[in-house]
Design a protein around this motif. Structure first.
Motif, PDB file in Angstrom:
ATOM      1  N   ARG A 158       0.822  -1.201   0.000  1.00 47.91           N
ATOM      2  CA  ARG A 158       0.000   0.000   0.000  1.00 47.91           C
ATOM      3  C   ARG A 158       0.861   1.259   0.000  1.00 47.91           C
ATOM      4  NH1 ARG A 158      -5.299   1.119   1.254  1.00 47.91           N
ATOM      5  NH2 ARG A 158      -4.965   3.212   0.508  1.00 47.91           N
TER       6      ARG A 158
ATOM      7  N   PHE B 287       2.420   1.813  -3.303  1.00 51.39           N
ATOM      8  CA  PHE B 287       1.372   2.307  -4.194  1.00 51.39           C
ATOM      9  C   PHE B 287       1.095   3.789  -3.987  1.00 51.39           C
ATOM     10  CE2 PHE B 287      -3.083   3.325  -4.921  1.00 51.39           C
ATOM     11  CZ  PHE B 287      -3.247   2.923  -6.225  1.00 51.39           C
TER      12      PHE B 287
ATOM     13  N   GLU C  56       1.553   7.110  -6.460  1.00 51.70           N
ATOM     14  CA  GLU C  56       0.401   7.896  -6.901  1.00 51.70           C
ATOM     15  C   GLU C  56       0.571   9.377  -6.620  1.00 51.70           C
ATOM     16  OE1 GLU C  56      -3.281   6.711  -7.752  1.00 51.70           O
ATOM     17  OE2 GLU C  56      -1.838   5.434  -8.809  1.00 51.70           O
TER      18      GLU C  56
ATOM     19  N   GLN D 158      -1.831   9.553   7.572  1.00 51.99           N
ATOM     20  CA  GLN D 158      -3.243   9.943   7.503  1.00 51.99           C
ATOM     21  C   GLN D 158      -4.040   8.976   6.645  1.00 51.99           C
ATOM     22  OE1 GLN D 158      -4.247  13.323   8.774  1.00 51.99           O
ATOM     23  NE2 GLN D 158      -2.266  13.186   9.766  1.00 51.99           N
ATOM     24  N   LYS D 159      -3.529   8.766   5.448  1.00 48.77           N
ATOM     25  CA  LYS D 159      -4.268   8.005   4.456  1.00 48.77           C
ATOM     26  C   LYS D 159      -4.457   6.552   4.877  1.00 48.77           C
ATOM     27  CE  LYS D 159      -4.696   9.044  -0.324  1.00 48.77           C
ATOM     28  NZ  LYS D 159      -4.008   9.818  -1.369  1.00 48.77           N
TER      29      LYS D 159
ATOM     30  N   ASN E  21      -4.092   5.525   7.993  1.00 53.65           N
ATOM     31  CA  ASN E  21      -4.600   5.425   9.349  1.00 53.65           C
ATOM     32  C   ASN E  21      -3.656   4.635  10.261  1.00 53.65           C
ATOM     33  OD1 ASN E  21      -6.915   6.480  10.583  1.00 53.65           O
ATOM     34  ND2 ASN E  21      -7.716   4.407  10.902  1.00 53.65           N
TER      35      ASN E  21
ATOM     36  N   LYS F  95     -19.024   3.590  -2.916  1.00 54.37           N
ATOM     37  CA  LYS F  95     -17.894   4.495  -2.707  1.00 54.37           C
ATOM     38  C   LYS F  95     -18.334   5.958  -2.825  1.00 54.37           C
ATOM     39  CE  LYS F  95     -13.331   5.527  -4.411  1.00 54.37           C
ATOM     40  NZ  LYS F  95     -13.756   6.564  -5.366  1.00 54.37           N
TER      41      LYS F  95
ATOM     42  N   LEU G  57     -20.714   6.935   0.272  1.00 55.67           N
ATOM     43  CA  LEU G  57     -20.061   6.990   1.578  1.00 55.67           C
ATOM     44  C   LEU G  57     -18.951   8.028   1.594  1.00 55.67           C
ATOM     45  CD1 LEU G  57     -19.857   3.297   2.787  1.00 55.67           C
ATOM     46  CD2 LEU G  57     -21.503   5.047   3.392  1.00 55.67           C
ATOM     47  N   ASN G  58     -18.274   8.150   0.499  1.00 58.26           N
ATOM     48  CA  ASN G  58     -17.183   9.101   0.395  1.00 58.26           C
ATOM     49  C   ASN G  58     -17.677  10.525   0.590  1.00 58.26           C
ATOM     50  OD1 ASN G  58     -14.477   9.017   0.183  1.00 58.26           O
ATOM     51  ND2 ASN G  58     -14.397   8.828  -2.021  1.00 58.26           N
TER      52      ASN G  58
ATOM     53  N   TYR H 139     -19.955  12.074   2.206  1.00 53.71           N
ATOM     54  CA  TYR H 139     -20.281  12.728   3.464  1.00 53.71           C
ATOM     55  C   TYR H 139     -19.356  12.377   4.629  1.00 53.71           C
ATOM     56  CZ  TYR H 139     -24.651  13.933   1.187  1.00 53.71           C
ATOM     57  OH  TYR H 139     -25.571  14.432   0.330  1.00 53.71           O
ATOM     58  N   ASN H 140     -18.601  11.313   4.495  1.00 52.02           N
ATOM     59  CA  ASN H 140     -17.977  10.822   5.719  1.00 52.02           C
ATOM     60  C   ASN H 140     -16.463  10.653   5.711  1.00 52.02           C
ATOM     61  OD1 ASN H 140     -20.413  10.212   7.507  1.00 52.02           O
ATOM     62  ND2 ASN H 140     -20.961   9.298   5.554  1.00 52.02           N
ATOM     63  N   PHE H 141     -15.805  10.927   4.612  1.00 48.45           N
ATOM     64  CA  PHE H 141     -14.345  10.765   4.645  1.00 48.45           C
ATOM     65  C   PHE H 141     -13.585  12.004   4.165  1.00 48.45           C
ATOM     66  CE2 PHE H 141     -15.835   6.466   4.897  1.00 48.45           C
ATOM     67  CZ  PHE H 141     -14.969   5.918   5.801  1.00 48.45           C
TER      68      PHE H 141
ATOM     69  N   PHE I 176     -11.939   0.483  -4.965  1.00 48.31           N
ATOM     70  CA  PHE I 176     -13.005   0.195  -3.996  1.00 48.31           C
ATOM     71  C   PHE I 176     -12.449  -0.613  -2.824  1.00 48.31           C
ATOM     72  CE2 PHE I 176     -16.215  -2.685  -2.257  1.00 48.31           C
ATOM     73  CZ  PHE I 176     -17.167  -1.769  -1.831  1.00 48.31           C
TER      74      PHE I 176
ATOM     75  N   PHE J 150     -10.608   1.604  -0.551  1.00 51.16           N
ATOM     76  CA  PHE J 150     -11.579   2.421   0.152  1.00 51.16           C
ATOM     77  C   PHE J 150     -12.256   1.625   1.265  1.00 51.16           C
ATOM     78  CE2 PHE J 150     -16.147   3.409   0.428  1.00 51.16           C
ATOM     79  CZ  PHE J 150     -16.056   4.654   1.021  1.00 51.16           C
TER      80      PHE J 150
ATOM     81  N   LYS K  64     -10.373   0.880   4.391  1.00 45.57           N
ATOM     82  CA  LYS K  64     -10.355   1.973   5.361  1.00 45.57           C
ATOM     83  C   LYS K  64     -11.655   2.020   6.164  1.00 45.57           C
ATOM     84  CE  LYS K  64      -8.856   6.653   6.153  1.00 45.57           C
ATOM     85  NZ  LYS K  64      -8.231   7.875   5.640  1.00 45.57           N
TER      86      LYS K  64
ATOM     87  N   LEU L  28     -21.989   6.120  10.377  1.00 41.17           N
ATOM     88  CA  LEU L  28     -21.427   6.143   9.026  1.00 41.17           C
ATOM     89  C   LEU L  28     -22.447   6.626   8.011  1.00 41.17           C
ATOM     90  CD1 LEU L  28     -19.065   5.436   7.111  1.00 41.17           C
ATOM     91  CD2 LEU L  28     -20.040   3.147   6.918  1.00 41.17           C
TER      92      LEU L  28
ATOM     93  N   SER M   2     -25.094   8.513   8.720  1.00 41.61           N
ATOM     94  CA  SER M   2     -25.741   9.783   9.038  1.00 41.61           C
ATOM     95  C   SER M   2     -25.375  10.792   7.966  1.00 41.61           C
ATOM     96  CB  SER M   2     -25.278  10.283  10.405  1.00 41.61           C
ATOM     97  OG  SER M   2     -23.944  10.715  10.331  1.00 41.61           O
ATOM     98  N   GLY M   3     -26.315  11.628   7.605  1.00 35.60           N
ATOM     99  CA  GLY M   3     -26.054  12.584   6.540  1.00 35.60           C
ATOM    100  C   GLY M   3     -26.488  12.083   5.192  1.00 35.60           C
ATOM    101  N   LEU M   4     -26.851  10.812   5.138  1.00 37.67           N
ATOM    102  CA  LEU M   4     -27.356  10.269   3.881  1.00 37.67           C
ATOM    103  C   LEU M   4     -28.881  10.197   3.928  1.00 37.67           C
ATOM    104  CD1 LEU M   4     -24.796   7.354   3.409  1.00 37.67           C
ATOM    105  CD2 LEU M   4     -24.885   9.480   2.106  1.00 37.67           C
TER     106      LEU M   4
ATOM    107  N   ILE N 297     -27.279   2.164  -1.311  1.00 36.28           N
ATOM    108  CA  ILE N 297     -26.077   1.500  -0.804  1.00 36.28           C
ATOM    109  C   ILE N 297     -26.417   0.078  -0.378  1.00 36.28           C
ATOM    110  CG2 ILE N 297     -24.358   1.488   1.047  1.00 36.28           C
ATOM    111  CD1 ILE N 297     -24.524   4.544   1.044  1.00 36.28           C
TER     112      ILE N 297
END
Lengths: 144, 144
Positions: free
Chosen positions: A38, A41, A45, A56-57, A59, A136, A139-140, A142-144, B12, B15, B18, B116, B118-120, B128
């Motif tokens: 990872r 990779f 990128e 960060q990425k 975690n 993706k 979820l992306n 609003y939450n990440f 994916f 993603f 994570k 996770l 929330s906001g959707l 989803i």
DNA sequence: ATTAAAAGTGGACAAAGTCAACTAAAGGAG
DNA sequence: CTCCTTTAGTTGACTTTGTCCACTTTTAAT
């Protein structure tokens, strides 16, 4: 939120944990761990990638990251070049050897995907693909 | 298989690694590890559960499983009762305490899902959900 | 009856990850 | 400029997690 939906989502998570687990164990068949793969990779990128970006990425703990990067440097897969503007930062680059190794890993990973999807029709693959993109995106957003 | 689709699938996977990672670290906030939680869960789901089932299902080393089960037994979360028909096998059961602990974990896990999502909007959640079911159905069908 | 396979255990070890304390450089606020 | 805080990264000591292999016991198979 509906109980049944939550149940299904948790079931999906268990299911996909296993999918990813199988992938990851296969990567471990190479000389490098999933995490190392990872990192290679992400370095490839990102332009001007520094250790803290990876922390960060992915975690991860920064001390752990520091050690892994040192190992990768020792094995000549990456190089550090300290930033001119900010002496705290080291920009990370793949060496030729690192690029080669990443290329190998990429080929293997692509094969794994192919294997997982073998036995599925074009339209089924397309459905799965679309579904992944939906998950993706949503979820992306609003939450990440 | 199309290069771009493979690329998207791998994206994916990164993603979702994570997403799951964040979940799992939250579970670690309780007194039990993700694996222990999974084991409690599986024991509760399966009638006549034995260690080897768990080894298969969770894709783990059997000696490691043995140790974890011993730990859970020591902490009085589970009980072993040896099979009458086959003396090699131990059937695994949750104790009252084990059930309580699992209930706590379940509540927490449900909350995580809620957070996770929330906001959707309802319809986004529905999308989803449907997508997850598609992925699971299709991949499950041929490969697990 | 002998051999093979399944279920589980234990020792020894290696890999992965965590925590806290630390250095050094950079970015303000006054 | 000086003091204080934040950011980037390193190091030591440690725990947790996971692996490998040899072993016992019991069951199944030929």
């Amino acid at each position: 939120m509906d109980k049944e939906i939550i149940y299904d989502i948790r079931q999906f998570n268990r299911f996909y944990t296993k999918v990813l687990g199988l992938f990851n164990n296969h990567i471990l068949d190479t000389d490098y761990s999933l995490t190392e793969a990872r990192i290679l990779f992400e370095i490839s990128e990102e332009t001007e990638c520094i250790a803290n970006n990876l922390v960060q990425k992915l975690n991860m703990d920064k001390s752990y990251m520091s050690r892994i990067l040192r190992k990768l440097e020792k094995e000549a897969l990456i190089e550090k070049k300290s930033s001119a503007r900010d002496n705290r930062k080291n920009f990370l680059f793949l060496t030729k050897k690192g690029e080669e190794q990443l290329a190998k890993i990429n080929i293997q990973s692509d094969q794994q995907i192919n294997q997982l999807f073998s036995g599925l029709s074009e339209s089924e693959i397309h459905e799965i693909h679309t579904s992944m993109m939906v998950i993706k995106e949503k979820l992306n957003k609003y939450n990440f």
